[in-house]
Design a protein around this motif. Structure first.
Motif, PDB file in Angstrom:
ATOM      1  N   LEU A  32       1.981-115.441  20.337  1.00 36.17           N
ATOM      2  CA  LEU A  32       1.029-116.485  19.956  1.00 36.17           C
ATOM      3  C   LEU A  32       1.716-117.791  19.612  1.00 36.17           C
ATOM      4  O   LEU A  32       1.073-118.743  19.188  1.00 36.17           O
ATOM      5  CB  LEU A  32       0.193-116.012  18.762  1.00 36.17           C
ATOM      6  CG  LEU A  32      -0.624-114.735  18.997  1.00 36.17           C
ATOM      7  CD1 LEU A  32      -1.357-114.335  17.721  1.00 36.17           C
ATOM      8  CD2 LEU A  32      -1.614-114.932  20.135  1.00 36.17           C
ATOM      9  N   GLN A  33       3.052-117.828  19.780  1.00 36.82           N
ATOM     10  CA  GLN A  33       3.807-119.046  19.529  1.00 36.82           C
ATOM     11  C   GLN A  33       5.003-119.063  20.478  1.00 36.82           C
ATOM     12  O   GLN A  33       5.174-118.149  21.269  1.00 36.82           O
ATOM     13  CB  GLN A  33       4.271-119.121  18.065  1.00 36.82           C
ATOM     14  CG  GLN A  33       5.117-117.956  17.597  1.00 36.82           C
ATOM     15  CD  GLN A  33       4.332-116.727  17.225  1.00 36.82           C
ATOM     16  OE1 GLN A  33       3.323-116.831  16.549  1.00 36.82           O
ATOM     17  NE2 GLN A  33       4.790-115.568  17.655  1.00 36.82           N
ATOM     18  N   ASP A  34       5.824-120.120  20.417  1.00 37.69           N
ATOM     19  CA  ASP A  34       6.972-120.235  21.321  1.00 37.69           C
ATOM     20  C   ASP A  34       7.867-119.009  21.241  1.00 37.69           C
ATOM     21  O   ASP A  34       8.326-118.489  22.249  1.00 37.69           O
ATOM     22  CB  ASP A  34       7.790-121.486  21.004  1.00 37.69           C
ATOM     23  CG  ASP A  34       7.077-122.757  21.434  1.00 37.69           C
ATOM     24  OD1 ASP A  34       6.118-122.644  22.224  1.00 37.69           O
ATOM     25  OD2 ASP A  34       7.474-123.831  20.983  1.00 37.69           O
ATOM     26  N   PHE A  35       8.153-118.562  20.047  1.00 38.46           N
ATOM     27  CA  PHE A  35       8.945-117.356  19.839  1.00 38.46           C
ATOM     28  C   PHE A  35       8.702-116.817  18.443  1.00 38.46           C
ATOM     29  O   PHE A  35       8.157-117.505  17.577  1.00 38.46           O
ATOM     30  CB  PHE A  35      10.450-117.613  20.057  1.00 38.46           C
ATOM     31  CG  PHE A  35      11.017-118.752  19.260  1.00 38.46           C
ATOM     32  CD1 PHE A  35      11.338-118.591  17.925  1.00 38.46           C
ATOM     33  CD2 PHE A  35      11.237-119.993  19.847  1.00 38.46           C
ATOM     34  CE1 PHE A  35      11.871-119.638  17.180  1.00 38.46           C
ATOM     35  CE2 PHE A  35      11.771-121.046  19.122  1.00 38.46           C
ATOM     36  CZ  PHE A  35      12.087-120.869  17.780  1.00 38.46           C
ATOM     37  N   CYS A  36       9.081-115.563  18.262  1.00 42.21           N
ATOM     38  CA  CYS A  36       8.952-114.897  16.960  1.00 42.21           C
ATOM     39  C   CYS A  36      10.178-114.027  16.806  1.00 42.21           C
ATOM     40  O   CYS A  36      10.170-112.839  17.105  1.00 42.21           O
ATOM     41  CB  CYS A  36       7.663-114.058  16.923  1.00 42.21           C
ATOM     42  SG  CYS A  36       7.498-112.994  15.459  1.00 42.21           S
ATOM     43  N   VAL A  37      11.273-114.625  16.376  1.00 43.28           N
ATOM     44  CA  VAL A  37      12.533-113.892  16.232  1.00 43.28           C
ATOM     45  C   VAL A  37      12.351-112.782  15.210  1.00 43.28           C
ATOM     46  O   VAL A  37      11.859-112.997  14.104  1.00 43.28           O
ATOM     47  CB  VAL A  37      13.667-114.844  15.806  1.00 43.28           C
ATOM     48  CG1 VAL A  37      14.930-114.047  15.496  1.00 43.28           C
ATOM     49  CG2 VAL A  37      13.942-115.859  16.911  1.00 43.28           C
ATOM     50  N   ALA A  38      12.729-111.571  15.586  1.00 47.06           N
ATOM     51  CA  ALA A  38      12.492-110.407  14.731  1.00 47.06           C
ATOM     52  C   ALA A  38      13.292-110.471  13.442  1.00 47.06           C
ATOM     53  O   ALA A  38      14.501-110.718  13.457  1.00 47.06           O
ATOM     54  CB  ALA A  38      12.844-109.132  15.492  1.00 47.06           C
ATOM     55  N   ASP A  39      12.609-110.237  12.351  1.00 52.31           N
ATOM     56  CA  ASP A  39      13.276-110.050  11.066  1.00 52.31           C
ATOM     57  C   ASP A  39      13.531-108.553  10.928  1.00 52.31           C
ATOM     58  O   ASP A  39      12.670-107.801  10.476  1.00 52.31           O
ATOM     59  CB  ASP A  39      12.390-110.557   9.927  1.00 52.31           C
ATOM     60  CG  ASP A  39      13.078-110.448   8.567  1.00 52.31           C
ATOM     61  OD1 ASP A  39      14.180-109.857   8.503  1.00 52.31           O
ATOM     62  OD2 ASP A  39      12.507-110.936   7.577  1.00 52.31           O
ATOM     63  N   LEU A  40      14.706-108.108  11.352  1.00 47.82           N
ATOM     64  CA  LEU A  40      15.013-106.683  11.403  1.00 47.82           C
ATOM     65  C   LEU A  40      15.146-106.058  10.014  1.00 47.82           C
ATOM     66  O   LEU A  40      15.168-104.832   9.898  1.00 47.82           O
ATOM     67  CB  LEU A  40      16.304-106.458  12.204  1.00 47.82           C
ATOM     68  CG  LEU A  40      16.282-106.951  13.656  1.00 47.82           C
ATOM     69  CD1 LEU A  40      17.619-106.676  14.330  1.00 47.82           C
ATOM     70  CD2 LEU A  40      15.160-106.290  14.437  1.00 47.82           C
ATOM     71  N   ASN A  41      15.230-106.881   8.999  1.00 49.10           N
ATOM     72  CA  ASN A  41      15.362-106.374   7.629  1.00 49.10           C
ATOM     73  C   ASN A  41      14.042-106.400   6.863  1.00 49.10           C
ATOM     74  O   ASN A  41      14.005-106.090   5.679  1.00 49.10           O
ATOM     75  CB  ASN A  41      16.408-107.201   6.861  1.00 49.10           C
ATOM     76  CG  ASN A  41      17.791-107.088   7.482  1.00 49.10           C
ATOM     77  OD1 ASN A  41      18.226-105.995   7.839  1.00 49.10           O
ATOM     78  ND2 ASN A  41      18.467-108.211   7.636  1.00 49.10           N
ATOM     79  N   ALA A  42      12.963-106.750   7.545  1.00 49.79           N
ATOM     80  CA  ALA A  42      11.667-106.855   6.873  1.00 49.79           C
ATOM     81  C   ALA A  42      11.188-105.481   6.417  1.00 49.79           C
ATOM     82  O   ALA A  42      11.438-104.466   7.057  1.00 49.79           O
ATOM     83  CB  ALA A  42      10.638-107.477   7.806  1.00 49.79           C
ATOM     84  N   THR A  43      10.498-105.460   5.278  1.00 45.24           N
ATOM     85  CA  THR A  43       9.947-104.209   4.765  1.00 45.24           C
ATOM     86  C   THR A  43       8.507-104.002   5.212  1.00 45.24           C
ATOM     87  O   THR A  43       7.949-102.926   5.048  1.00 45.24           O
ATOM     88  CB  THR A  43       9.994-104.206   3.224  1.00 45.24           C
ATOM     89  OG1 THR A  43       9.290-105.355   2.721  1.00 45.24           O
ATOM     90  CG2 THR A  43      11.430-104.258   2.730  1.00 45.24           C
ATOM     91  N   VAL A  44       7.908-105.032   5.781  1.00 44.78           N
ATOM     92  CA  VAL A  44       6.534-104.934   6.263  1.00 44.78           C
ATOM     93  C   VAL A  44       6.515-104.118   7.552  1.00 44.78           C
ATOM     94  O   VAL A  44       7.354-104.305   8.428  1.00 44.78           O
ATOM     95  CB  VAL A  44       5.936-106.332   6.530  1.00 44.78           C
ATOM     96  CG1 VAL A  44       4.510-106.208   7.073  1.00 44.78           C
ATOM     97  CG2 VAL A  44       5.948-107.153   5.254  1.00 44.78           C
ATOM     98  N   SER A  45       5.567-103.183   7.680  1.00 37.49           N
ATOM     99  CA  SER A  45       5.455-102.344   8.863  1.00 37.49           C
ATOM    100  C   SER A  45       4.372-102.884   9.781  1.00 37.49           C
ATOM    101  O   SER A  45       3.204-102.943   9.402  1.00 37.49           O
ATOM    102  CB  SER A  45       5.128-100.902   8.459  1.00 37.49           C
ATOM    103  OG  SER A  45       4.971-100.086   9.587  1.00 37.49           O
ATOM    104  N   VAL A  46       4.761-103.307  10.981  1.00 38.42           N
ATOM    105  CA  VAL A  46       3.809-103.810  11.969  1.00 38.42           C
ATOM    106  C   VAL A  46       4.187-103.234  13.328  1.00 38.42           C
ATOM    107  O   VAL A  46       5.210-102.581  13.473  1.00 38.42           O
ATOM    108  CB  VAL A  46       3.821-105.356  12.049  1.00 38.42           C
ATOM    109  CG1 VAL A  46       3.362-105.960  10.744  1.00 38.42           C
ATOM    110  CG2 VAL A  46       5.202-105.868  12.432  1.00 38.42           C
ATOM    111  N   SER A  47       3.362-103.472  14.346  1.00 41.29           N
ATOM    112  CA  SER A  47       3.691-103.050  15.703  1.00 41.29           C
ATOM    113  C   SER A  47       4.624-104.099  16.294  1.00 41.29           C
ATOM    114  O   SER A  47       4.205-105.056  16.931  1.00 41.29           O
ATOM    115  CB  SER A  47       2.427-102.922  16.550  1.00 41.29           C
ATOM    116  OG  SER A  47       2.754-102.456  17.845  1.00 41.29           O
TER     117      SER A  47
END
Length: 221
Positions: A32-47
């Protein structure tokens, strides 16, 4: 008359609502935007992964040199797999693509496996490689590929790559998923945790339980 038109429009709207999602589930969701660089350390669980704050994004998030390096083929299968997915290249997050490098020793094989979340396209960079897949009707499609030749493997079908040459072979595999997943058929059956009961495998494979015990004791992932 007005009620009939309203009901008809409601039915049409419902059909459109049902049909529209189908193209979108053929690969990873569109960004939904130019890019969404993954935050591999995030604690939020998403697909997928949450986005890094833009202020923390660097050029290194879009760069990975792992595919330039030869994989280790010193194992019972004689193959080395170097993944280039979102876990290695955070900039792939939400883009719906990734790539693996497969190194094959002479006689080496990337054993029968499947990718539950992606179709695959392979191209041979070095050597001669037999590539094949099986359909749900047990039809076997296969081809020996030379350098520069390409083969398609549909999503979630069991497939393999086997070096039929006398020298090392190199294959690049592209996927329409940032994290296609990999299910090794033999590993699923004989190296699961906890183990599948021998009686189940014996009945499924139509062999004596002693055969199952032997395979389990010798199986090495």
């Amino acid at each position: 008359m007005f009620k009939l038109i309203s009901n008809t429009m409601l039915l049409i709207s419902f059909i459109i609502f049902i049909l529209l999602p189908y193209p979108s589930i053929s690969t990873d969701p569109d960004p939904l935007q130019d890019f969404c660089v993954a935050d591999l350390n995030a604690t939020v669980s998403v697909s997928g992964f949450p986005c890094k704050p833009i202020s923390k994004v660097t050029v290194e998030d879009f760069f990975f040199d792992g595919l330039s390096k030869e994989g280790n083929t010193k194992n019972p299968f004689g193959f080395g797999l170097t993944p280039g997915n979102v876990l290695k290249l955070p900039g792939l997050n939400t883009l719906g693509l990734s790539m693996n490098r497969i190194d094959l020793a002479p006689g080496g094989m990337n054993p029968p496996h499947l990718h539950p979340r992606a179709s695959e396209i392979v191209i041979v960079l070095k050597g001669r490689v037999l590539v094949g897949f099986l359909t749900v009707d047990n039809v076997y499609y296969h081809k020996v590929l030379k350098v520069g030749e390409v083969f398609i493997i549909p999503r979630a079908l069991v497939h393999f790559q086997y070096n039929v040459g006398h020298r090392k072979a190199v294959v690049l595999a592209g996927f329409n998923s940032q994290l296609p997943g990999g299910v090794l058929v033999a590993g699923n059956l004989f190296a699961s945790n906890p183990p599948i009961p021998n009686v189940i495998l014996s009945k499924a494979l139509l062999v004596n339980e002693d055969v199952i015990k032997t395979i389990k004791s010798d199986f090495i992932l």
